[in-house]
Design a protein around this motif. Sequence first.
Motif, short mmCIF file in Angstrom:
data_model
loop_
_atom_site.label_atom_id
_atom_site.label_comp_id
_atom_site.label_asym_id
_atom_site.label_seq_id
_atom_site.Cartn_x
_atom_site.Cartn_y
_atom_site.Cartn_z
N GLU A 116 0.83 -1.21 0.00
CA GLU A 116 0.00 0.00 0.00
C GLU A 116 0.87 1.26 0.00
O GLU A 116 0.50 2.28 -0.56
CB GLU A 116 -0.84 0.03 1.29
CG GLU A 116 -2.14 -0.73 1.21
CD GLU A 116 -3.13 0.05 0.38
OE1 GLU A 116 -3.59 1.10 0.84
OE2 GLU A 116 -3.42 -0.38 -0.75
N VAL A 117 1.99 1.15 0.70
CA VAL A 117 2.91 2.29 0.81
C VAL A 117 4.32 1.79 0.51
O VAL A 117 4.73 0.75 1.04
CB VAL A 117 2.88 2.91 2.23
CG1 VAL A 117 3.93 4.00 2.36
CG2 VAL A 117 1.49 3.45 2.56
N GLY A 144 4.85 0.94 5.68
CA GLY A 144 5.05 0.52 4.29
C GLY A 144 6.32 -0.29 4.09
O GLY A 144 7.04 -0.60 5.05
N LEU A 161 0.55 5.11 -1.93
CA LEU A 161 1.53 6.19 -1.74
C LEU A 161 2.93 5.67 -2.10
O LEU A 161 3.34 4.62 -1.60
CB LEU A 161 1.52 6.66 -0.28
CG LEU A 161 2.64 7.65 0.11
CD1 LEU A 161 2.53 8.97 -0.64
CD2 LEU A 161 2.62 7.91 1.62
#
Lengths: 303, 263
Positions: A187-188, A214, A245
């Motif tokens: 996700e990060v 992350g 991100l």
Amino acid sequence: MKTLLVAECRQGRPADATAELFGFARTLGAEVSVAYIGNPDDLPRFDGLVYFADVRDSGEYDPDVHKRLLLQAVEAGRPDAVVFMHSSWGWDLAPRVAAALKAAQVTEVTGVVGEGYIVDSCNGKMRRTVRPLTTTVVLTLQPGAFPALQPGGAPEIHLLRAEHGSNVEFIRYEPPPADGVDLTRAEVIVSAGRGVGSREHVELVKALAEALGGEVGASRPAVDAGWLEHSRQVGTTGQTVSPALYVACGISGAVQHLAGMKGAAFVLAVNTDRDAPIGEVADLFVVADLRQFLPALTAKLKR
Amino acid sequence: MKILVCVKQVPDLESRFVPNAAGTWFEEAGLAFRMNDYDEFAVEEAVRIKEQLGGAPEVTVLSIGPGRVVETVRKAMAMGCDHGVHVMDQDAADRDPWQIAAMIAGFAGPRRFDLIFTGMQSIDRGSGQVGLLTAERLGIACVTTVVGFSLEGRRATAERELEGGARGVVGFGLPALVTCQLGLNTPRYPTLPGIMKSKKREIECLSPDEAGLEAPLTMVSGFAPQVRMGSGTVLEGDAVELAAQVVALLNEKTAVLRRGGAQ
Ligand SMILES: Cc1cc2nc3c(=O)[nH]c(=O)nc-3n(C[C@H](O)[C@H](O)[C@H](O)COP(=O)(O)OP(=O)(O)OC[C@H]3O[C@@H](n4cnc5c(N)ncnc54)[C@H](O)[C@@H]3O)c2cc1C
């Protein structure tokens, strides 16, 4: 204008990027034929002329044999432009064909203006227009620069005859080193580039990744320097990621890096050079020395 | 055994580039120049082979360009190359890959090198053509994008890097030209004695015509800053204030800080 689009065969199939060759020809409004050294059961879907040789006879990588096959296709079709994708196969073969034809080559074309082709220079900071002075031109196209277009239909086949004998012998493929991190579902991702400067400062990147929950990623030089393992590399020769991100720390934004991360939903770039090409894809560009900024951001997130 | 390494001097890419009056390339004033990254791998590989073969191979380094490129030739000599050659070409920046390859092949042809190393591309132009065009003109084998190389007698094995980090292993006989990719090796730093010694050595100087210059096959115009598509926010200032602004913007524009990971 007559184009000969040279489609690449990857593990028995026409490479997906072949669609971008068709997209390029459409952009030009050009007449199209295709050259393909591949599998007869899996031809590019296209209702025009395909100059064809069987990959089981000619190999997937055999530049000497492939060059001679393409020269036969050029001789038969007399195209104005012979067009490759800028891939490890295309950039290896295109200059061989150009040399044999004494034709101008333009590498990694991103656009067309009049008689000229637009290319990046200085790591994507600048651009130039290159105009061929020869009647035939050889081009390689930057991946992603032209729209993908799949024409469909069944081709008319013109068989090419392979002459064997080669000065380079293909031995085998080696898979990428499997050392374990799958960034494709993260996700990060917080990535370290050459601008991080030293192994010691990679810790700043790791700390920020941890504060954001992350994974740590890397540009090519950060992997080559031994700061991070290859499986964390993002880009054409690493992984292709699409996190919510992506934080690029000390990464200039070379096209090979961008290819791996431009699917990120939000890109934060930290760079001392405000003209760095990473600005092209950054939603938020922090012009700062990462050695000061990363600890400040990590501290702020922890509070 | 005779080895040739071809090196180019390139500007520091963190610089700001100002187009020249003709719009073909940049103004050089104020720029710092250094050896092209990919060419450093080429020099290192050539010097390693020399060492592996007990110092027997003779390594020549060649660079084409104005007077400033002598510095890069000297660096390669300080890293271990034996002979330096400079093709003194004030207009090198306006030459196309065909012309550069014509000069290298013109120089290399009669000298019959067994192995030629070049970078896979230059970081400023990135044509990726010069090595291949040179090899084709010389009629020798060429393997590009090499991240692994070994030599046994007159037989070489190389690993080409492919997309996704896969590799293609190929074999070939000498003479051959190899274009070097990032990751092939870690270039050494020149040592002080190496630097001192290289300063005293003579560098052979040729004119472009002596090397074999030909007419160009392309024409360049419109050298200009990239048209930026980016519409992102740019922030500058004090690190602590920037951090607060960035956290606020991440909260506003993304959901990542709300996932619980960042507490
Ligand atoms: C065939 C091929 C395949 C490739 N595949 C990949 C790939 O998969 N992935 C990849 O990443 N690259 C790949 N590359 C390499 C690519 O071309 C670039 O060389 C590389 O991406 C550059 O990495 P970088 O941005 O970390 O370094 P650089 O380009 O050197 O950029 C460093 C950046 O850090 C900034 N900086 C310096 N100091 C600081 C500081 N203190 N604070 C903040 N910023 C700072 C600088 O302004 C600069 O923008 C490939 C190249 C080729 C030819």
